[in-house]
Scaffold this motif. Sequence first.
Motif, mmCIF file in Angstrom:
data_model
loop_
_atom_site.group_PDB
_atom_site.id
_atom_site.type_symbol
_atom_site.label_atom_id
_atom_site.label_comp_id
_atom_site.label_asym_id
_atom_site.label_seq_id
_atom_site.Cartn_x
_atom_site.Cartn_y
_atom_site.Cartn_z
ATOM 1 N N TRP A 120 46.217 45.164 42.997
ATOM 2 C CA TRP A 120 45.149 44.689 42.122
ATOM 3 C C TRP A 120 45.586 44.779 40.668
ATOM 4 O O TRP A 120 45.424 43.840 39.882
ATOM 5 C CB TRP A 120 43.897 45.537 42.360
ATOM 6 N N VAL A 121 46.164 45.935 40.298
ATOM 7 C CA VAL A 121 46.656 46.118 38.933
ATOM 8 C C VAL A 121 47.797 45.150 38.646
ATOM 9 O O VAL A 121 47.843 44.497 37.595
ATOM 10 C CB VAL A 121 47.106 47.572 38.721
ATOM 11 N N GLY A 122 48.725 45.022 39.588
ATOM 12 C CA GLY A 122 49.872 44.148 39.382
ATOM 13 C C GLY A 122 49.488 42.695 39.232
ATOM 14 O O GLY A 122 50.112 41.953 38.456
ATOM 15 N N ALA A 123 48.458 42.269 39.949
ATOM 16 C CA ALA A 123 48.013 40.880 39.843
ATOM 17 C C ALA A 123 47.450 40.590 38.456
ATOM 18 O O ALA A 123 47.662 39.513 37.885
ATOM 19 C CB ALA A 123 46.966 40.581 40.916
ATOM 20 N N ALA A 167 47.010 38.982 48.902
ATOM 21 C CA ALA A 167 47.893 38.367 49.910
ATOM 22 C C ALA A 167 48.234 36.931 49.562
ATOM 23 O O ALA A 167 49.335 36.456 49.875
ATOM 24 C CB ALA A 167 47.236 38.436 51.289
ATOM 25 N N THR A 168 47.317 36.238 48.921
ATOM 26 C CA THR A 168 47.576 34.832 48.575
ATOM 27 C C THR A 168 48.063 34.668 47.145
ATOM 28 O O THR A 168 48.688 33.658 46.815
ATOM 29 C CB THR A 168 46.314 33.983 48.789
ATOM 30 N N ASP A 169 47.797 35.640 46.273
ATOM 31 C CA ASP A 169 48.180 35.504 44.868
ATOM 32 C C ASP A 169 49.559 36.072 44.544
ATOM 33 O O ASP A 169 50.183 35.654 43.576
ATOM 34 C CB ASP A 169 47.144 36.212 43.973
ATOM 35 N N PRO A 430 40.594 34.707 37.776
ATOM 36 C CA PRO A 430 40.945 36.117 37.619
ATOM 37 C C PRO A 430 40.723 36.896 38.903
ATOM 38 O O PRO A 430 39.873 36.548 39.723
ATOM 39 C CB PRO A 430 40.002 36.609 36.509
ATOM 40 N N VAL A 431 41.475 37.972 39.073
ATOM 41 C CA VAL A 431 41.280 38.843 40.206
ATOM 42 C C VAL A 431 39.891 39.453 40.162
ATOM 43 O O VAL A 431 39.234 39.633 41.171
ATOM 44 C CB VAL A 431 42.353 39.951 40.208
ATOM 45 N N ALA A 432 39.438 39.816 38.969
ATOM 46 C CA ALA A 432 38.094 40.335 38.788
ATOM 47 C C ALA A 432 37.688 40.082 37.357
ATOM 48 O O ALA A 432 38.523 39.849 36.492
ATOM 49 C CB ALA A 432 38.044 41.841 39.094
ATOM 50 N N ARG A 433 36.396 40.068 37.085
ATOM 51 C CA ARG A 433 35.925 39.857 35.728
ATOM 52 C C ARG A 433 35.296 41.129 35.202
ATOM 53 O O ARG A 433 34.846 41.983 35.963
ATOM 54 C CB ARG A 433 34.902 38.710 35.704
#
Length: 437
Positions: A120-123, A167-169, A430-433
């Motif tokens: 999550w952090v790396g993305a 997994a997809t990003d 974004p992965v999260a907002r």
Amino acid sequence: MTTTQGSTRRVGLIAVHTSPLAQAGTGDAGGLNVYVDHTARGLADRGIAVDVFTRRPSADVPATVTVADGLRVHHIDAGPASAPKSALASHLCAFYLGLAAHPAAAQVDVFHGHYWMSGWVGARARRKLGTPLVQTFHTLARQKNASLAPGDTPEPPLRLAAESRIATDADAIIAPTPHESAFLRREMGAVDVHVVEPGVDLSVFNPRADRAWAPDLLNPERDAKVLLFVGRLQPLKGPDTAVRTLAALTRDAAPDDPPLRLVLVGGPSGNGHGVVDPPGLLALAAELGVADRVGFLSPRGHEDLAALYRAADVVLMPSHSESFGLVALEAQACGTPVVATDVGGLRHVLGRVEGVEGGGTLVADHDPKAFAGAVRPYLSDPDLAAAAAARGQRRARSFTWQATVDKTLEVYDDVLARGRSAAHGADRAPVARGACA
């Protein structure tokens, strides 16, 4: 030092929840720590600069620890030092902001996330810095939830959603077995998945008996047969099944059979506190009438752990889920038969792969009678135990950390050959907002 000829010059390994400096078997430290430690050292030995980013575990830990030439561990402040692993998702924004602002992060060629929180952090760092992300999950929530231990807590929806997105990003994913690779492709939509098996240090884990104290420590009576459990004491690992297996073997023993002893090496972890920690397991053993046959040892370093493997008669791995199963590999390398649950990576480590049979037995479920039935032949038939030991040693020789590092570098170089990912990720949501956007 061996220099690399590829395009990778500097790597950022992200291990949010546990550090490679931590002793495996304590708290949340386990196979992931061993994996990151050996990978980092192997990369550094090849002339790759390695920066490991992990959460600061206590206030007195230095901001940066130089482990070896070219290998540094950076501690990022993210939430209270005492925060349990289950609470760390609330502090991922802080970790990401600390990593993104760290001078070393801007210099790496590729990030490698270990576990879903690191992914999550790396993305997010990938989007911010344009640095590619390679991901290793180590465990998958979907697989864990499908085979929960009694009393265990299901992984939350947040983790399930995050893993699906990562997994997809991610630019590439490293899986430890073909089984997990197929699962990632089939169930989670991953495309670029590479199978890279973890290794075992055969200079440490081998059949040479060079620790005279180990038999006495495991078996002070000297005439007992010893069952050994190594791992964190949590429901996932099934230490309660190990105790129940001891009871089943004791109950069915013939009058002239040698006594049995079970030794558990590890510390309580996560929701194992108060359930399968030493007091809880001793209470279970007392209920089953085998409390005097059960002993506990604190987590040990590799040299001492290898000596304990060699001194045991059988190693038990009654896990409910295992992405790989380093304990099974280490025990086989030491020539000790392994009896394990037929799940995930244990099937790969102990089963027949490329014509080489593993040194042990896979059990279909967690029935203590079934485990006892698989253990008993190794205790009663020296020839069978010796044959399993020989098979296990041959099996272990096919796993080396050198090969792990070589294949991992190939993945990094392949990702870099496709170009940095700033443009690749710019059109993705974004992965999260929120606060750490």
